[in-house]
Structure formats: C-alpha cells, structure tokens
Design an enzyme around this catalytic site. Structure first.
Site, PDB file in Angstrom:
ATOM      1  N   ASP A 175       4.756  61.990  43.614  1.00 30.30           N
ATOM      2  CA  ASP A 175       3.712  61.482  42.741  1.00 30.30           C
ATOM      3  C   ASP A 175       2.329  61.981  43.166  1.00 30.30           C
ATOM      4  O   ASP A 175       1.432  62.125  42.332  1.00 30.30           O
ATOM      5  CB  ASP A 175       3.749  59.951  42.770  1.00 30.30           C
ATOM      6  CG  ASP A 175       2.755  59.321  41.819  1.00 30.30           C
ATOM      7  OD1 ASP A 175       2.805  59.646  40.625  1.00 30.30           O
ATOM      8  OD2 ASP A 175       1.943  58.503  42.280  1.00 30.30           O
TER       9      ASP A 175
ATOM     10  N   CYS B 267      10.136  62.952  54.091  1.00 27.12           N
ATOM     11  CA  CYS B 267       9.997  62.411  52.740  1.00 27.12           C
ATOM     12  C   CYS B 267      10.726  63.333  51.766  1.00 27.12           C
ATOM     13  O   CYS B 267      11.623  64.070  52.161  1.00 27.12           O
ATOM     14  CB  CYS B 267       8.524  62.227  52.371  1.00 27.12           C
ATOM     15  SG  CYS B 267       7.537  63.732  52.422  1.00 27.12           S
TER      16      CYS B 267
ATOM     17  N   CYS C 113      -3.821  56.207  30.551  1.00 31.68           N
ATOM     18  CA  CYS C 113      -4.018  54.822  30.961  1.00 31.68           C
ATOM     19  C   CYS C 113      -5.143  54.239  30.134  1.00 31.68           C
ATOM     20  O   CYS C 113      -6.071  54.942  29.728  1.00 31.68           O
ATOM     21  CB  CYS C 113      -4.359  54.746  32.451  1.00 31.68           C
ATOM     22  SG  CYS C 113      -4.429  53.049  33.093  1.00 31.68           S
TER      23      CYS C 113
ATOM     24  N   CYS D  65       1.066  59.595  55.104  1.00 31.83           N
ATOM     25  CA  CYS D  65       1.377  60.426  53.938  1.00 31.83           C
ATOM     26  C   CYS D  65       0.762  61.817  54.086  1.00 31.83           C
ATOM     27  O   CYS D  65      -0.420  61.946  54.434  1.00 31.83           O
ATOM     28  CB  CYS D  65       0.841  59.757  52.676  1.00 31.83           C
ATOM     29  SG  CYS D  65       1.240  60.662  51.167  1.00 31.83           S
TER      30      CYS D  65
ATOM     31  N   CYS E 148       1.477  60.460  70.223  1.00 29.88           N
ATOM     32  CA  CYS E 148       1.017  59.092  69.977  1.00 29.88           C
ATOM     33  C   CYS E 148       2.133  58.090  70.262  1.00 29.88           C
ATOM     34  O   CYS E 148       3.278  58.284  69.830  1.00 29.88           O
ATOM     35  CB  CYS E 148       0.545  58.947  68.532  1.00 29.88           C
ATOM     36  SG  CYS E 148      -0.002  57.265  68.107  1.00 29.88           S
TER      37      CYS E 148
ATOM     38  N   TYR F 290     -11.135  54.928  41.504  1.00 31.20           N
ATOM     39  CA  TYR F 290     -10.460  55.615  42.605  1.00 31.20           C
ATOM     40  C   TYR F 290      -9.158  56.298  42.166  1.00 31.20           C
ATOM     41  O   TYR F 290      -8.426  56.835  42.997  1.00 31.20           O
ATOM     42  CB  TYR F 290     -10.143  54.627  43.737  1.00 31.20           C
ATOM     43  CG  TYR F 290      -9.437  53.366  43.295  1.00 31.20           C
ATOM     44  CD1 TYR F 290      -8.123  53.395  42.848  1.00 31.20           C
ATOM     45  CD2 TYR F 290     -10.080  52.139  43.329  1.00 31.20           C
ATOM     46  CE1 TYR F 290      -7.472  52.250  42.438  1.00 31.20           C
ATOM     47  CE2 TYR F 290      -9.439  50.979  42.934  1.00 31.20           C
ATOM     48  CZ  TYR F 290      -8.140  51.045  42.486  1.00 31.20           C
ATOM     49  OH  TYR F 290      -7.487  49.909  42.078  1.00 31.20           O
TER      50      TYR F 290
ATOM     51  N   CYS G  70       8.237  55.523  52.152  1.00 34.91           N
ATOM     52  CA  CYS G  70       8.207  56.940  52.502  1.00 34.91           C
ATOM     53  C   CYS G  70       7.001  57.267  53.372  1.00 34.91           C
ATOM     54  O   CYS G  70       7.061  58.153  54.227  1.00 34.91           O
ATOM     55  CB  CYS G  70       8.221  57.806  51.248  1.00 34.91           C
ATOM     56  SG  CYS G  70       6.857  57.510  50.097  1.00 34.91           S
TER      57      CYS G  70
END
Length: 433
Positions: free
Chosen positions: A292, A276, A32, A346, A336, A38, A270
């Site tokens: 990913d 997932c 990149c 996730c 819950c 982050y 997802c």
C-alpha cells in the site's frame, strides 16, 4: 534484550494464524470524500488518466474474488477493503462482492470481510448490510473533535468529527463495535491524555496508533508528521496509564503487539516483522502493487485478470521486495538490542541517516528505541506472568502492591503517571477500583 523463548498463548489472545498473504483492495481507487492533510494516498490519482472512473468494474471484481479464493489455502479467506474511502464504491458493489464470494467459495469455506472506513458515509442501510454479512470494521478517528478536525477535513474544508461519530453510532446500533485507527501525527502526539481519555470515554475496545511520516514533493518531511521523540513520549505516557489501570479494558495494538514479540512470537503487524511483502495493494483497475505504501510504477506486479494473485505474490520480484526489509538494515539497526521488536520499521520510513552516518535508516528510530526501552521491564514482567499461567491483567495489582519484580512501581502517595498532578491513590489507583 533478545526475544524470549516461545510460550503458549491463552485462548482469545493475539496469537491468530493469518492467511499466507493479504490484499488491500481499493474498489474506489484513491478517491476519498475527505482531504486529510497528512494523507499519502490522494496523490495516487496522478497514476491514472484524468478522465479515469475510480470504480472497480464487475469484470475486475469477479477476477479478484476468484483469484484470491483460488490462491488461498482456506478454509477462511480474509478480504480487506480499503481506499481512499471504500464506501464511495457504493453499497451495491459490496452486495456483488458477497454474492461472488458465495459463488466461488468451495464447500465448507468462509469469507470474512473487513472494511476500513472514515465512517462519514455510513447510514442504517450500510449498518444493516455490514452486520448481516458479518463485516468487521476499522474506523479512523483521530481522537476528540479538536485533534481530529485539525487534520481530517472534507473537500470543502469542513470538519468531519461529528459525521464520524454518527457513523460509529450507526455501527454500534447494528451490533458492530469497530476497531479504531488513530494516526499519531503532529497534533495528536501533543495531546496524549485528551486522545486516550476520549477513547476510554467512548468505550473503544481496540485502538491502533499509527505514526504519520509524510514527505513533501521536494523530499522534505511534512510538518504534519510526528517527530520521533514526540511519538515515544505519546506512547510512553499512555502506556504508563494503561499498564496500571486499563489492561483488559482497552486493547492498544502498539502495546499488545509488543507483548507478542517480547514473548518470542512473530509479529502480526508487517511493520514489526522481520520481512514483509505478504500484503499486496490492488487498485480499482486491477493493477497490483507490492504494498500500500509502494503503489508506484516501479513496484507494479501485474494486473487482474491477466495475472493471478498467487503468482504475483510468489514472484521473484515480490519475494525480493519482502526480503529487502531485512537485508537493507543499517549497521546501527543490526546492533540494536531491540531489533527483535522493531526490525527496522517500515521500509517507507527508511529515509534518514543513522547516528553513525549510514543512509537508509528509519526516520522514527529514536522514537521506537525510546518506546521499547521504556516498556521493556513491563513486557518482561507480563511475559513472566503468562509463563506461569496467569493473566496479564494481574500486572496492575502487582504494580499497585509494589510487587512488580523489578518493574518501576508508583507509590500510593506519589504523583500519578498520567500527569494529572494528583497523587496516584487519588487518581488512577482510585479509578481502577
């Protein structure tokens, strides 16, 4: 609250049938031109030899296009190009990709391409190509310059906001209105009004707020991550403004995806799904991973062209990976009332201990629960509106007229929920008119 019975979504709603699996292809690998503080993906360079050339070869590209099309039921095949920064692969790479798609697509089939980019390298050549081949584009912008540039600097430490905005103008000048991805990190979470007003001012049509949870090398949580309660406060504050003034004006994925699951439909995202494993990640060298967020040797499924994508996504290893999201829930999660909406979040964020002491709990749990508790009555009301054949935009009129059906109502002379200090009638009620 359990999910309500299934309902019929109106035309143009969120209910879009997806392909059985997707691939996040990374033609320039983890490379990149920015160095966001982050980012979890730049460190993936360590998985490859120091002399690695982070460019997908023609052989690998051909194998990917061929394998993905042959594994798809069609007649629409969705290609996702990610990174790192995928534009670093160069425009000629995508010209080859489009040509190969045309070569391998069966008669009557169509390829749709999505490019997720930081936008800094876009120019008119890119804009013309993307428009001509009907690419959809996701653009990463962390709000106004002061919040964006606090985290998203280039390799030389220079701010990137101005270049991103130039990329946005390039896209719009070629008829492309990109979806926006805004990370919800320690900085942006502290400025909900400034971030939201920026996107409204730029006439953004669709935005996703993506919570950042980054771990340091020693396992601690990076200070750039969003705190659970700060995440909820940010989303709740913006939701209070959106539901009273901006439904139909700007699509906020976090809210509309919540409406989807509150209506009894399965999630598109997802992160909110029960299981997932249907979104693979493929590196520039053809190596394929479970997700990913799990580009790790332990989650490597195979390599193109030796292995086929269809076989990898249906492998016992990958099926087990996908099911583990549901099977590894803590007891606190299972009990819950908002499990139907969150599904434990996730798996990458399950690094905390639950309130009753069980490990493997989602770090953001407190924030998710506070968010769903806050929006619950509004979601119920919008679902009721839809069930009677109405438009969800009518909730704004109901709230303004005090007809919210149990939803908290703000009076004309009460403080505006946006926190401006003005009365509601002099602030967002007036803006709605």
């Amino acid at each position: 609250m359990p999910a309500g019975p299934d309902i019929q979504w109106p035309a143009g709603s969120l209910a879009v049938a997806g392909e059985p699996f997707m691939v996040m292809a990374k033609p320039a690998g983890p490379q990149c031109n920015l160095e966001c503080n982050y980012c979890y993906y730049l460190e993936k360079e360590s998985l490859f030899p120091e002399a690695a050339r982070f460019r997908m070869s023609d052989e690998t590209l051909r194998a990917y296009i061929s394998s993905f099309i042959s594994s798809s039921p069609g007649p629409i095949v969705h290609f996702g190009w990610h990174g790192g920064e995928p534009t670093m692969a160069g425009l000629d790479f995508y010209r080859k990709a489009v040509a190969l798609q045309e070569e391998f697509l069966p008669p009557g089939w169509t390829a749709l391409n999505n490019l997720q980019t930081n936008g800094t390298l876009l120019d008119d050549r890119w804009g013309s190509f993307l428009a001509r081949h009907r690419f959809s584009v996701g653009l990463s912008i962390d709000g106004p310059a002061f919040t964006h540039d606090a985290s998203r600097l280039d390799k030389a430490g220079r701010p990137s906001h101005q270049r991103v905005m130039r990329g946005l103008q390039v896209l719009r000048s070629h008829g492309i209105d990109p979806d926006v991805l805004c990370t919800l990190n320690a900085v942006t979470a502290a400025h909900p009004d400034e971030v939201y007003d920026f996107f409204l001012g730029e006439a953004v049509k669709w935005v996703q707020f993506l919570p950042v949870v980054k771990r340091e090398d020693d396992g601690s949580i990076s200070p750039h991550s969003v705190a659970p309660r700060a995440m909820a406060d940010f989303l709740n504050h913006i939701f209070d403004r959106w539901v009273r003034s901006d439904v139909g004006r700007i699509g906020v994925q976090n809210f509309l995806e919540s409406l989807l699951v509150f209506s009894g439909r399965p999630a598109n995202l997802c992160v909110m799904s029960e299981t997932c494993g249907r979104v693979l990640a493929m590196e520039h060298d053809g190596s394929v991973y479970s997700c990913d967020h799990f580009v790790l040797p332990s989650h490597r499924l195979g390599t193109l062209p030796q292995d086929g994508l269809g076989a990898m996504v249906e492998s016992a290893t990958q099926l087990s990976f996908g099911l583990s999201k549901k099977e590894s829930l803590t007891g606190y999660c299972r009990s819950c009332p908002y499990l139907f909406a969150c599904n434990g979040g996730c798996p990458k964020d399950r690094i905390a201990v639950s309130p009753d002491g069980e490990p493997g709990h989602n770090l953001l749990c407190e924030g998710y629960r506070a968010f769903f508790e806050h929006i619950d009555p509004y979601m119920r009301r919008m679902v009721a509106i839809m069930r009677r054949g109405g438009q969800i935009t009518s909730i704004m009129d109901e709230l303004a007229q005090g007809q919210g059906g149990g939803v908290p109502v703000v009076g004309r002379n009460e403080p505006c929920p946006c926190g401006s200090g003005k009365k509601y009638k002099n602030c967002h009620l007036r803006l709605r008119g």
